[in-house]
Design a protein around this motif. Structure first.
Motif, PDB file in Angstrom:
ATOM      1  N   CYS A  82     116.651  92.677  69.119  1.00 13.76           N
ATOM      2  CA  CYS A  82     116.965  91.657  68.839  1.00 13.76           C
ATOM      3  C   CYS A  82     117.722  91.475  67.645  1.00 13.76           C
ATOM      4  O   CYS A  82     118.222  92.804  66.806  1.00 13.76           O
ATOM      5  CB  CYS A  82     116.136  90.904  68.134  1.00 13.76           C
ATOM      6  SG  CYS A  82     116.476  88.775  67.981  1.00 13.76           S
TER       7      CYS A  82
ATOM      8  N   SER B 231     118.592  90.380  65.507  1.00 18.32           N
ATOM      9  CA  SER B 231     117.585  90.512  63.421  1.00 18.32           C
ATOM     10  C   SER B 231     116.936  91.153  63.571  1.00 18.32           C
ATOM     11  O   SER B 231     116.858  92.085  62.157  1.00 18.32           O
ATOM     12  CB  SER B 231     116.124  89.416  63.368  1.00 18.32           C
ATOM     13  OG  SER B 231     115.676  89.692  64.927  1.00 18.32           O
TER      14      SER B 231
ATOM     15  N   HIS C  98     109.693  91.981  68.686  1.00 18.57           N
ATOM     16  CA  HIS C  98     109.129  91.235  69.632  1.00 18.57           C
ATOM     17  C   HIS C  98     110.081  90.696  70.780  1.00 18.57           C
ATOM     18  O   HIS C  98     109.347  89.771  71.314  1.00 18.57           O
ATOM     19  CB  HIS C  98     109.434  89.794  68.392  1.00 18.57           C
ATOM     20  CG  HIS C  98     111.157  89.993  67.643  1.00 18.57           C
ATOM     21  ND1 HIS C  98     112.040  90.608  67.245  1.00 18.57           N
ATOM     22  CD2 HIS C  98     112.175  88.808  67.925  1.00 18.57           C
ATOM     23  CE1 HIS C  98     113.108  89.605  66.924  1.00 18.57           C
ATOM     24  NE2 HIS C  98     113.083  88.825  68.064  1.00 18.57           N
ATOM     25  N   GLU C  99     110.990  91.432  71.398  1.00 20.93           N
ATOM     26  CA  GLU C  99     111.558  90.578  72.577  1.00 20.93           C
ATOM     27  C   GLU C  99     110.759  91.094  73.158  1.00 20.93           C
ATOM     28  O   GLU C  99     111.453  92.023  74.468  1.00 20.93           O
ATOM     29  CB  GLU C  99     113.260  90.741  72.498  1.00 20.93           C
ATOM     30  CG  GLU C  99     113.424  89.535  71.924  1.00 20.93           C
ATOM     31  CD  GLU C  99     115.213  90.075  71.566  1.00 20.93           C
ATOM     32  OE1 GLU C  99     115.507  90.703  72.509  1.00 20.93           O
ATOM     33  OE2 GLU C  99     115.630  89.344  70.443  1.00 20.93           O
TER      34      GLU C  99
ATOM     35  N   GLU D 287     114.120  85.171  74.736  1.00 26.25           N
ATOM     36  CA  GLU D 287     113.548  84.967  73.514  1.00 26.25           C
ATOM     37  C   GLU D 287     115.158  84.669  73.280  1.00 26.25           C
ATOM     38  O   GLU D 287     115.281  83.721  71.940  1.00 26.25           O
ATOM     39  CB  GLU D 287     112.865  86.170  72.576  1.00 26.25           C
ATOM     40  CG  GLU D 287     112.260  85.275  71.210  1.00 26.25           C
ATOM     41  CD  GLU D 287     113.462  85.532  70.241  1.00 26.25           C
ATOM     42  OE1 GLU D 287     113.384  84.746  68.961  1.00 26.25           O
ATOM     43  OE2 GLU D 287     114.140  86.213  69.952  1.00 26.25           O
TER      44      GLU D 287
HETATM   45 ZN    ZN Z   1     114.894  87.980  68.511  1.00 29.49          ZN
END
Ligand code: ZN
Length: 332
Positions: free
Chosen positions: A37, A39, A65-66, A126
């Motif tokens: 990501c 982030s 987190h994806e 996401e």
């Molecule tokens: Zn993300």
């Protein structure tokens, strides 16, 4: 199990950590894919957002987190999920690992992957939810012009959503040839390479160059503009290209630096500025439905697939906008 840990600026290492145990109210997911990501790149490049974007396992900060994967264990109190189900996760941390446990409240961030949608395609969900939220803040109308600064996964996702839902004219700005080519394939009407020409000047040529009182700078003619790049210049350009009255700027990128602005530009252009970060659950469902509908091609945005073991290399590739749009890790 193997997992990708953040060890410090530009240091990602695959380490061995304890495989998580499933709580009575949790499920265990065997990770199949996990995207890098924007982030995650902030964590990688500067440590920014480190607490928010990593999960601590055995004192390591596990990133990602994806992710998508298959449910391989179900806690005895869990309802609504079953063994063997294919899921995509949003918000949950610790995704760059062979297994991820999700429990309690966090289960609401797990979504069943619709039939016919591949794991890797679903892994782009996401970063598709964020632009879905941006889109709903101020939906462009068919006769309007939208300027998009930044043709990374968020800017391109926003472009795809605008194109799938409206006939608005889209102008997209970036410095990467690869990303601008991809934008064209996503249906962008006009692409501008900011290395080759001044994007504000070019947009004013296209949409009109308008006088605004009490200001040194003129206005462009865009009704909506969005900053998906997150650098001071794109923030300012985003405001300048807006029409003389009632334009809407959406700031949808995380900035690492402060910006100096002339507030009169906001005041005398009667401007609305939205901050866009995150999304609602119904927007996640909408994004997933749009992917499943086949109206948008998310696979086109995945430029690299690397095994989890090569996480360090994957981050280096993701850091080069001329080489990559979206890098996805695979756990085979
Ligand atoms: Zn993300």
């Amino acid at each position: 199990m193997k997992a990708a840990a953040y060890l410090g600026v530009r240091k990602i290492k695959v380490v061995n950590v304890k495989k998580p145990e499933v709580r009575d109210n949790g499920v265990l997911i065997k990770m199949w894919t996990c995207g890098i990501c924007g982030s995650d790149m902030h964590v990688y490049n500067s440590g920014l957002l480190m607490e928010d974007s990593t999960k601590i396992i055995d004192d390591y900060r596990i990133i990602g987190h994806e992710f998508t994967g298959e449910i391989v264990e179900v806690g005895k109190n869990v309802k609504g999920f079953k063994l063997g189900e294919h899921v995509v996760s949003v918000h949950n941390k610790g995704g760059m690992a062979e297994y991820i446990e999700v429990h309690g409240d966090r289960l609401r961030n797990l979504f069943q992957i619709p039939e016919g949608v591949k794991y890797e395609t679903a892994a782009t969900l996401e970063p598709f939810c964020n632009p879905m939220h941006s889109f709903h803040l101020r939906e462009p109308r068919d006769n309007e012009t939208v300027a998009i600064f930044g043709a990374g996964i968020i800017g391109l996702g926003y472009l795809q959503i605008v194109k799938a839902n409206t006939k608005a004219r889209t102008v997209i700005v970036d410095v990467s040839k690869l990303r601008l080519e991809t934008a064209k394939m996503c249906g962008a009407d006009i692409t501008i390479n900011a290395r080759e020409e001044d994007p504000v000047k070019k947009i004013k040529e296209i949409t009109g160059d308008h006088y605004v009182r009490y200001q040194k700078k003129s206005a462009g003619g865009c009704e909506v503009s969005i900053d998906c790049a997150g650098i001071p210049s794109t923030f300012l350009q985003c405001l300048e290209v807006l029409s003389p009255e009632n334009g809407t700027a959406i700031i949808a990128a995380i900035h690492e630096d402060e910006v100096n602005i002339d507030p009169n530009m906001v005041v005398f252009k009667y401007m609305t500025i939205y901050g866009s970060m995150g999304y609602y659950e119904h927007e996640t469902r909408e994004a997933l439905d749009l992917i499943a509908s086949g109206k948008v091609n998310r696979d086109m945005l995945i430029t690299h697939k690397l095994p989890l073991e090569k996480a360090s290399k994957a981050f280096a590739i993701q850091g080069n906008p001329n080489e990559a749009v979206k890098v996805v890790l695979i756990n085979e």
